[in-house]
Scaffold this active site. Structure first.
Site, PDB file in Angstrom:
ATOM      1  N   SER A  56       0.855  -1.171  -0.029  1.00  0.00           N
ATOM      2  CA  SER A  56       0.107  -0.036  -0.098  1.00  0.00           C
ATOM      3  C   SER A  56       0.916   1.304  -0.100  1.00  0.00           C
ATOM      4  CB  SER A  56      -0.860  -0.107   1.278  1.00  0.00           C
ATOM      5  OG  SER A  56      -1.409   1.224   1.380  1.00  0.00           O
ATOM      6  N   TYR A 106      -0.862  -1.444  10.552  1.00  0.00           N
ATOM      7  CA  TYR A 106      -1.045  -1.839   9.130  1.00  0.00           C
ATOM      8  C   TYR A 106       0.086  -0.972   8.300  1.00  0.00           C
ATOM      9  CZ  TYR A 106      -3.569  -2.065   4.629  1.00  0.00           C
ATOM     10  OH  TYR A 106      -3.845  -2.185   3.199  1.00  0.00           O
TER      11      TYR A 106
END
Length: 262
Positions: free
Chosen positions: A147, A164
């Site tokens: 990401s 994350y």
């Protein structure tokens, strides 16, 4: 080789982890449209079976498997079943992932481990299981999904999820090191780093999701002035999966409308 054949995946076999939903499902269908046989794996067999029906409707072959990427035995069995069914594996997409929006000061050890176990360890275990097969055949294309928030720190008003973001940064490092280690064996390892896409936990219809809370603000900051759509990842996926990327390994491609360029 003609430009058409460069991107043709006819007769090749791909495994897509997390392929039952979200971006994983989209990528599985992209590969099928390019002619690949696609093995769809996740913890929920019923969602994988639905995706396989979509794959078959596109004229390709599919196989649904129960897969827990955090379990090395589950990863090994999935690879063995895929090879037994299709004969070989040329492509792996590691799309399995979990996310949470928990500030660093409030993140529990359980949450932290969940991020690392699935997003990092799960990616490694699948690379390891498929890598053995690819190295033996001296060919393979591994695509890890990270990401853009793995590149750097993020504004806590937009994304406040230390586990994350850290896990996605680790996937980038894993990709680079495997690319260096396995290039001599004919295995290419690359990463796609998507920006904001309206799938899974980011969906605008999901209560408390990133897009529901900050969708218009995020879109206004993207140079292309919009959130990613279903088809925006197709080019990157097919490029890294096909012969077109034969001389490309260890790379991280941001597909984010230009946000990372700012």
């Amino acid at each position: 080789m003609s430009s058409g054949k460069l991107f043709d995946l006819t007769g090749q076999t791909a495994i897509v982890t997390g392929g039952g939903s979200g971006l994983g499902r989209l990528m599985a269908l992209m590969l099928a449209e390019a002619g690949a046989n696609v093995v769809v794996g996740s913890r929920r067999i019923e969602v994988c079976e639905k995706v396989v029906k979509e794959i078959e409707a596109l004229g390709s072959q599919g196989l649904a498997l129960v897969l827990d990427v955090t379990d090395p035995e589950s990863a090994r069995q999935a690879v063995d079943k895929a090879v037994s069914h299709f004969g070989k594996i040329e492509i792996l997409i590691n799309a399995s992932g979990v996310a949470s929006q928990t500030p660093a000061i409030e993140t529990t050890l359980k949450e932290w481990k969940a991020m690392m176990d699935t997003n990092v360890t799960g990616t490694f275990l699948m690379c390891q299981a498929v890598g053995r097969h690819m190295i033996e055949n001296e060919y393979g294309k591994i695509i890890n999904i990270s990401s853009t928030i793995g590149f750097k720190g993020t504004d806590p008003e937009v994304v406040d999820a230390i586990g994350y973001t850290t896990s996605k940064g680790a996937v980038m490092s894993l990709t680079k090191d495997l690319a260096v280690k396995w290039g001599r064996h004919g295995v290419n390892v690359n990463t796609i780093a998507p920006g904001i896409f309206p799938t899974g936990m980011n969906g605008s219809e999901v209560q408390g999701s990133l897009l529901q809370k900050a969708g218009p603000i995020i879109a206004s900051q993207i140079p292309l002035m919009r959130i990613g759509s279903d088809n925006d990842l197709a080019g990157a996926v097919i490029y890294f999966a096909s012969a077109a990327s034969n001389y490309c390994t260890g790379q991280i491609l941001a597909v984010d409308g230009g946000l990372w360029a700012k």
